[in-house]
Structures are given as structure tokens and as C-alpha cells.
Design a protein around this motif. Sequence first.
Motif, short mmCIF file in Angstrom:
data_model
loop_
_atom_site.label_atom_id
_atom_site.label_comp_id
_atom_site.label_asym_id
_atom_site.label_seq_id
_atom_site.Cartn_x
_atom_site.Cartn_y
_atom_site.Cartn_z
N GLY A 1 -17.45 -40.73 -18.06
CA GLY A 1 -16.70 -40.98 -16.83
C GLY A 1 -16.63 -39.75 -15.95
N ASN A 2 -16.37 -38.59 -16.54
CA ASN A 2 -16.27 -37.37 -15.75
C ASN A 2 -17.61 -37.01 -15.10
OD1 ASN A 2 -13.59 -37.12 -16.42
ND2 ASN A 2 -13.92 -35.59 -18.03
N ALA A 3 -18.70 -37.42 -15.72
CA ALA A 3 -20.03 -37.13 -15.18
C ALA A 3 -20.26 -37.81 -13.84
CB ALA A 3 -21.11 -37.58 -16.17
N THR A 4 -19.47 -38.84 -13.53
CA THR A 4 -19.66 -39.54 -12.26
C THR A 4 -19.39 -38.64 -11.05
OG1 THR A 4 -17.39 -40.43 -12.30
CG2 THR A 4 -19.15 -41.79 -13.28
N LEU A 5 -18.62 -37.57 -11.24
CA LEU A 5 -18.38 -36.68 -10.10
C LEU A 5 -19.67 -35.96 -9.71
CD1 LEU A 5 -17.94 -33.30 -10.58
CD2 LEU A 5 -16.05 -34.16 -11.92
N ILE A 6 -20.54 -35.68 -10.70
CA ILE A 6 -21.84 -35.09 -10.39
C ILE A 6 -22.76 -36.14 -9.79
CG2 ILE A 6 -23.89 -33.99 -11.35
CD1 ILE A 6 -21.53 -32.10 -11.13
N ASP A 7 -22.72 -37.37 -10.31
CA ASP A 7 -23.50 -38.46 -9.70
C ASP A 7 -23.20 -38.53 -8.20
OD1 ASP A 7 -24.36 -39.09 -12.28
OD2 ASP A 7 -22.91 -40.74 -12.50
N GLU A 8 -21.92 -38.47 -7.86
CA GLU A 8 -21.52 -38.55 -6.46
C GLU A 8 -21.97 -37.32 -5.68
OE1 GLU A 8 -17.37 -40.93 -7.48
OE2 GLU A 8 -17.29 -39.08 -6.32
N ALA A 9 -21.77 -36.14 -6.26
CA ALA A 9 -22.10 -34.90 -5.56
C ALA A 9 -23.59 -34.83 -5.25
CB ALA A 9 -21.67 -33.70 -6.38
N VAL A 10 -24.41 -35.30 -6.17
CA VAL A 10 -25.86 -35.31 -5.94
C VAL A 10 -26.20 -36.16 -4.72
CG1 VAL A 10 -28.06 -36.10 -6.90
CG2 VAL A 10 -26.48 -34.79 -8.33
N ALA A 11 -25.54 -37.30 -4.60
CA ALA A 11 -25.79 -38.18 -3.46
C ALA A 11 -25.21 -37.63 -2.17
CB ALA A 11 -25.20 -39.57 -3.75
N GLN A 12 -24.13 -36.84 -2.28
CA GLN A 12 -23.42 -36.36 -1.08
C GLN A 12 -23.99 -35.07 -0.52
OE1 GLN A 12 -19.66 -36.26 -3.17
NE2 GLN A 12 -18.81 -37.95 -1.98
N ALA A 13 -24.52 -34.20 -1.38
CA ALA A 13 -25.00 -32.88 -0.95
C ALA A 13 -26.45 -32.99 -0.50
CB ALA A 13 -24.86 -31.87 -2.09
N GLU A 14 -26.66 -33.05 0.80
CA GLU A 14 -28.00 -33.27 1.33
C GLU A 14 -28.98 -32.19 0.89
OE1 GLU A 14 -27.85 -33.70 5.53
OE2 GLU A 14 -26.64 -35.55 5.48
N ASP A 15 -28.51 -30.94 0.85
CA ASP A 15 -29.38 -29.82 0.46
C ASP A 15 -29.15 -29.37 -0.97
OD1 ASP A 15 -30.60 -29.66 3.03
OD2 ASP A 15 -28.82 -28.63 3.78
N GLY A 16 -28.42 -30.17 -1.75
CA GLY A 16 -28.20 -29.87 -3.15
C GLY A 16 -27.22 -28.73 -3.38
N PHE A 17 -27.17 -28.26 -4.61
CA PHE A 17 -26.32 -27.13 -5.00
C PHE A 17 -27.04 -26.42 -6.13
CE2 PHE A 17 -24.79 -31.17 -6.66
CZ PHE A 17 -24.87 -31.00 -8.03
N ASP A 18 -26.78 -25.12 -6.29
CA ASP A 18 -27.54 -24.36 -7.29
C ASP A 18 -26.68 -23.82 -8.43
OD1 ASP A 18 -26.26 -22.41 -5.81
OD2 ASP A 18 -28.07 -21.29 -5.30
N VAL A 19 -25.37 -24.10 -8.42
CA VAL A 19 -24.48 -23.76 -9.53
C VAL A 19 -23.23 -24.61 -9.37
CG1 VAL A 19 -23.28 -21.87 -8.32
CG2 VAL A 19 -23.45 -21.82 -10.83
N VAL A 20 -22.60 -24.93 -10.51
CA VAL A 20 -21.33 -25.66 -10.49
C VAL A 20 -20.26 -24.77 -11.11
CG1 VAL A 20 -20.07 -27.73 -11.23
CG2 VAL A 20 -22.52 -27.87 -10.71
N VAL A 21 -19.13 -24.67 -10.44
CA VAL A 21 -17.99 -23.88 -10.93
C VAL A 21 -16.87 -24.84 -11.31
CG1 VAL A 21 -16.39 -22.01 -10.45
CG2 VAL A 21 -18.64 -22.03 -9.34
N CYS A 22 -16.42 -24.77 -12.56
CA CYS A 22 -15.32 -25.66 -12.99
C CYS A 22 -14.40 -24.94 -13.96
CB CYS A 22 -15.87 -26.94 -13.63
SG CYS A 22 -16.66 -26.74 -15.22
#
Length: 322
Positions: A140-161
Amino acid sequence: MRPLHITTPLLPHDALSASLGKDVLLKLESLQPSGSFKLRGIGRLCQRAVEAGTRQFICPSGGNAGFAAAVAGRALGVPTTIVVPHTTPESVRRQIAALDASVVVHGAVWDEANEEALRRCATGEATYVPPFDHPDIWDGNATLIDEAVAQAEDGFDVVVCAVGGGGLMCGVLEGLHRNKLAHVPVIAVETEGAASLHAAVNADKLVTLPAITTIATTLGAKRVAPAAFEWTRRHPIHSVTVSDAQALDACLQFADDLRILVEPACGAALAVAYQGLDVLAPYRRPLLVVCGGIAVDLAKLVTWREEQASRRAMARDVPAGP
């Protein structure tokens, strides 16, 4: 069955981006109906348990997981009991009880509340809802990355949590891998008084902390989930600690910048950017998970900061030893 969580916004943090010379992205999990990311994983676990026939939930929690379980129990029509330690503020207990959940106070820290929850579930009449250590929660928590991948047009190169028991980190990592982003590192942040992952990484084995001594009590698991530690052996993870003062300063600056209140547990992750820590230097588009939290208000943040300032002043005044 429709998920209990919502799709949260992914926003740029223009001020931080300008000061750091990076494109800083914020995943605003503080906007979930439960006030934190916890509803993603706990909601999924609870829904699957109902489909399997459960009739009662029992969840041990420092606050946020219990609130999410209470939200889920109410939505699903399942009686829910939340076992909290004495460190959980009375205001949080009232918020949980307002959702028609039963609140039981047991133990000095989360680990002791967990033991009581497991004892109550031993008869098999209730479903144990762990706050972080379960595959359904990570899924379930992984869905936040599913969303972020779709939302970030140019992607991201590190995740801070932030890391407490490790459920958010496990979810982030599962999300990265199922979106073919196994090369994207994770900066895993703990406060110095609750750094069970950091201790495990340094010892190269799971470690049980002798005590929790941080103001960020919702990070207060003495021992990180085994799955979280195992991820450090098969994915690039930077384990970082910050002080309570740094976490609180980040919370207050974030409130000024975004007009959003978050707990010191969330401030730990934000502090990596607000402090401009060296670990962030190699990356151009960091994604910060704003994990949220319900045990916060402006008065508490100000009081906590004053207490931290007083402690630092006292420490400076103590004469050096011989």
C-alpha cells in the motif's frame, strides 16, 4: 474495493529549489484523510483482512498508525482497538477515540504497547494490524511512488524519507523496484534518539536500542523491521541521522514556506534539504516524502523549539571536565 487513501499532490518547493540549486519535489502525504501516509498501507491491509472475514482490528501505535487504523475501521464498519504507549499525547488519544475506536494506554514505549496488542490478538478473535511490518502495508505504501512516477514529468533521482519502524521505507523501495527505478537511491532519515536502522547498518545486524530518547516519538521503534534492514543490502540506501533541533527547525521553516504543519518525525526528512546536508549534494531532483503526522500544532512546535534551545544553552554552560 476502492482504496481508502487519496492521490496526493506532488509539488515543487521553489524556495528550497532556489537555495539548493536543485529541483526539490514534495509528495504531500500530510494531506491524506488520516493526516499521514499511514492510510495507504494500513488501509490496504485492513481491506484485505475484511475480504478474508475479519471482524475486529487491534493496532499498536504511537499515534499515526492508530489513527489510520481507526479511519480504516470506521470506513469498513469494523470495531477497532488502538493500543498506545504513555508517550502518546492525550490530544492524539482523543482524536483516535473521536473515530469511535477504543483506546488502550499500555507501556512506556511503542514496543510495550505492541506486546499488549499481540497478547489481545492471541485468541484469534481479532486481526493484528502492525504499524509498519507487513507485506500488505509495504504494498500500500508503494502506491505513493506509483503516483509520483506518473506526476513527475522529468522524474526524480533520489527519494528522501523518514524511518521509524521502516514501513514507509519498505514501501518506497517496493514502489521504486516495481516502477523499474531500482537505480534510484533512498536517503533514510532518523532522529538521533530513535536511530534503529542506523545502528543496524553500522553493526551489520539488527539492533535493539536500549531506549527512545527523541522528541519525534512516532519514530520510536527500538528495532527496525527486518525487511527494512535487508533492503540496505540490495539497494543504494544512505542512512542519515539528524538532531531533534534540526527536525524541529525544519518543521517550523516548512510551516512558514508551505503553511502546512508536520510532526518532527516528518521534519527529520525535511531537515536533509533545509540543512543542505552533504548526502544530498550529488542529486539534482530530490523527492521528499512529506509523511505528515497528527500529533502536532503550532504551539507544540514552538514549545519544543524553546525546550531544545534551553537544553543547548545549558549544555554550553556546563564546565568542561578535567
